[in-house]
Design a protein around this motif. Structure first.
Motif, short mmCIF file in Angstrom:
data_model
loop_
_atom_site.label_atom_id
_atom_site.label_comp_id
_atom_site.label_asym_id
_atom_site.label_seq_id
_atom_site.Cartn_x
_atom_site.Cartn_y
_atom_site.Cartn_z
N ASN A 7 -36.49 -3.61 -13.19
CA ASN A 7 -36.89 -3.94 -11.83
C ASN A 7 -37.53 -2.74 -11.12
OD1 ASN A 7 -37.24 -6.02 -9.96
ND2 ASN A 7 -35.50 -5.33 -8.75
N LEU A 8 -38.24 -1.93 -11.89
CA LEU A 8 -38.96 -0.80 -11.32
C LEU A 8 -40.19 -1.28 -10.57
CD1 LEU A 8 -39.00 1.65 -14.37
CD2 LEU A 8 -37.78 2.00 -12.22
N SER A 9 -40.58 -0.55 -9.56
CA SER A 9 -41.85 -0.80 -8.89
C SER A 9 -42.96 -0.60 -9.92
CB SER A 9 -42.03 0.19 -7.74
OG SER A 9 -43.36 0.14 -7.27
N TYR A 10 -43.97 -1.46 -9.88
CA TYR A 10 -45.07 -1.36 -10.84
C TYR A 10 -45.91 -0.11 -10.62
CZ TYR A 10 -43.77 -6.10 -11.98
OH TYR A 10 -43.07 -7.21 -12.38
N THR A 11 -45.73 0.56 -9.48
CA THR A 11 -46.48 1.78 -9.21
C THR A 11 -45.71 3.04 -9.60
OG1 THR A 11 -45.66 1.91 -6.94
CG2 THR A 11 -47.73 0.70 -7.30
N GLU A 14 -43.81 7.66 -14.95
CA GLU A 14 -42.78 8.25 -15.81
C GLU A 14 -42.18 9.48 -15.16
OE1 GLU A 14 -44.07 8.91 -19.85
OE2 GLU A 14 -44.13 6.77 -20.27
N ASP A 15 -43.00 10.30 -14.52
CA ASP A 15 -42.48 11.50 -13.85
C ASP A 15 -41.51 11.15 -12.74
OD1 ASP A 15 -43.82 13.30 -15.48
OD2 ASP A 15 -45.53 13.50 -14.12
N GLU A 16 -41.79 10.09 -11.99
CA GLU A 16 -40.88 9.68 -10.92
C GLU A 16 -39.56 9.17 -11.48
OE1 GLU A 16 -43.90 8.36 -7.34
OE2 GLU A 16 -43.69 7.01 -9.07
N VAL A 17 -39.62 8.44 -12.60
CA VAL A 17 -38.38 7.98 -13.25
C VAL A 17 -37.60 9.18 -13.77
CG1 VAL A 17 -37.43 6.62 -15.15
CG2 VAL A 17 -39.37 5.73 -13.85
N ARG A 18 -38.29 10.13 -14.39
CA ARG A 18 -37.64 11.35 -14.90
C ARG A 18 -36.97 12.10 -13.76
NH1 ARG A 18 -38.11 14.22 -19.37
NH2 ARG A 18 -39.96 13.10 -20.06
N ASN A 19 -37.65 12.28 -12.65
CA ASN A 19 -37.08 13.01 -11.51
C ASN A 19 -35.85 12.29 -10.96
OD1 ASN A 19 -39.03 15.00 -11.69
ND2 ASN A 19 -40.36 14.04 -10.17
N LEU A 20 -35.89 10.97 -10.90
CA LEU A 20 -34.77 10.18 -10.41
C LEU A 20 -33.53 10.42 -11.28
CD1 LEU A 20 -33.90 7.96 -8.39
CD2 LEU A 20 -34.68 6.29 -10.08
N ASN A 61 -24.49 5.59 -10.64
CA ASN A 61 -25.11 5.92 -9.36
C ASN A 61 -26.41 5.18 -9.09
OD1 ASN A 61 -23.07 7.68 -8.59
ND2 ASN A 61 -24.06 9.43 -9.54
N LEU A 62 -27.14 4.82 -10.14
CA LEU A 62 -28.47 4.23 -9.93
C LEU A 62 -28.50 2.72 -10.06
CD1 LEU A 62 -30.61 6.94 -11.76
CD2 LEU A 62 -30.35 6.57 -9.29
N ASN A 63 -27.56 2.12 -10.79
CA ASN A 63 -27.57 0.67 -10.93
C ASN A 63 -27.35 0.02 -9.56
OD1 ASN A 63 -27.65 -1.84 -12.35
ND2 ASN A 63 -25.44 -1.94 -12.19
N GLY A 64 -28.27 -0.84 -9.17
CA GLY A 64 -28.17 -1.51 -7.88
C GLY A 64 -28.75 -0.74 -6.72
N SER A 65 -29.21 0.48 -6.96
CA SER A 65 -29.78 1.27 -5.88
C SER A 65 -31.19 0.79 -5.56
CB SER A 65 -29.79 2.76 -6.22
OG SER A 65 -30.62 3.01 -7.34
N ALA A 66 -31.60 0.94 -4.30
CA ALA A 66 -32.93 0.52 -3.87
C ALA A 66 -33.89 1.69 -3.96
CB ALA A 66 -32.87 -0.01 -2.45
N ILE A 67 -34.88 1.54 -4.82
CA ILE A 67 -35.92 2.55 -4.99
C ILE A 67 -37.26 1.86 -4.80
CG2 ILE A 67 -36.94 4.27 -6.54
CD1 ILE A 67 -34.04 4.94 -5.79
N MET A 68 -38.05 2.34 -3.86
CA MET A 68 -39.36 1.73 -3.56
C MET A 68 -39.20 0.24 -3.27
SD MET A 68 -41.75 3.59 -6.38
CE MET A 68 -42.98 4.69 -5.71
N ASP A 69 -38.19 -0.08 -2.47
CA ASP A 69 -37.92 -1.46 -2.05
C ASP A 69 -37.58 -2.41 -3.19
OD1 ASP A 69 -38.30 -0.86 0.66
OD2 ASP A 69 -40.47 -1.15 0.49
N ARG A 70 -37.08 -1.86 -4.30
CA ARG A 70 -36.66 -2.69 -5.43
C ARG A 70 -35.26 -2.28 -5.84
NH1 ARG A 70 -41.40 -5.37 -8.25
NH2 ARG A 70 -39.67 -6.02 -9.52
N LYS A 71 -34.41 -3.25 -6.11
CA LYS A 71 -33.03 -2.99 -6.53
C LYS A 71 -33.02 -2.80 -8.05
CE LYS A 71 -28.41 -4.86 -6.02
NZ LYS A 71 -27.61 -5.99 -5.51
#
Length: 97
Positions: A7-11, A14-20, A61-71
């Motif tokens: 359920n990642l934002s399509y925008t 990979e770098d943003e996922v890595r940083n998260l 910590n990340l499951n269910g968290s809202a990132i870029m308006d997506r859970k």
């Protein structure tokens, strides 16, 4: 440990996922799954973390968290089975590494 991230934002890159995930421990690799024809994100990725404790913390910590308006849906990836079909069909609901 291989982690499925859905359920990642399509925008999201990979770098943003890595940083998260790097906020929770060392990230070995990130594989953002893309459409073969368009190269656009399909909205999910696999993150490899070498330390199981750090991976568990990231999942919690990340499951269910809202990132870029997506859970986000974050869990341990299940291994690909030997008899899983290759290609075709609706693979979106299967979380295999």
């Amino acid at each position: 440990m291989n982690i499925y991230v859905g359920n990642l934002s399509y925008t999201m890159t990979e770098d943003e996922v890595r940083n998260l995930f790097s906020e929770h421990g060392h990230v070995e690799s990130v594989k953002l799954i893309r459409d073969h024809e368009t190269q656009r994100s399909r909205g999910f990725a696999f993150v490899e973390m070498s330390n199981p404790q750090e991976a568990d913390i990231a999942i919690k910590n990340l499951n269910g968290s809202a990132i870029m308006d997506r859970k986000l849906v974050v869990n341990q990836a299940r291994p690909k089975s030997q008899n899983q079909r290759q290609g075709g069909g609706d693979q979106r609901r299967r979380h295999y590494a």
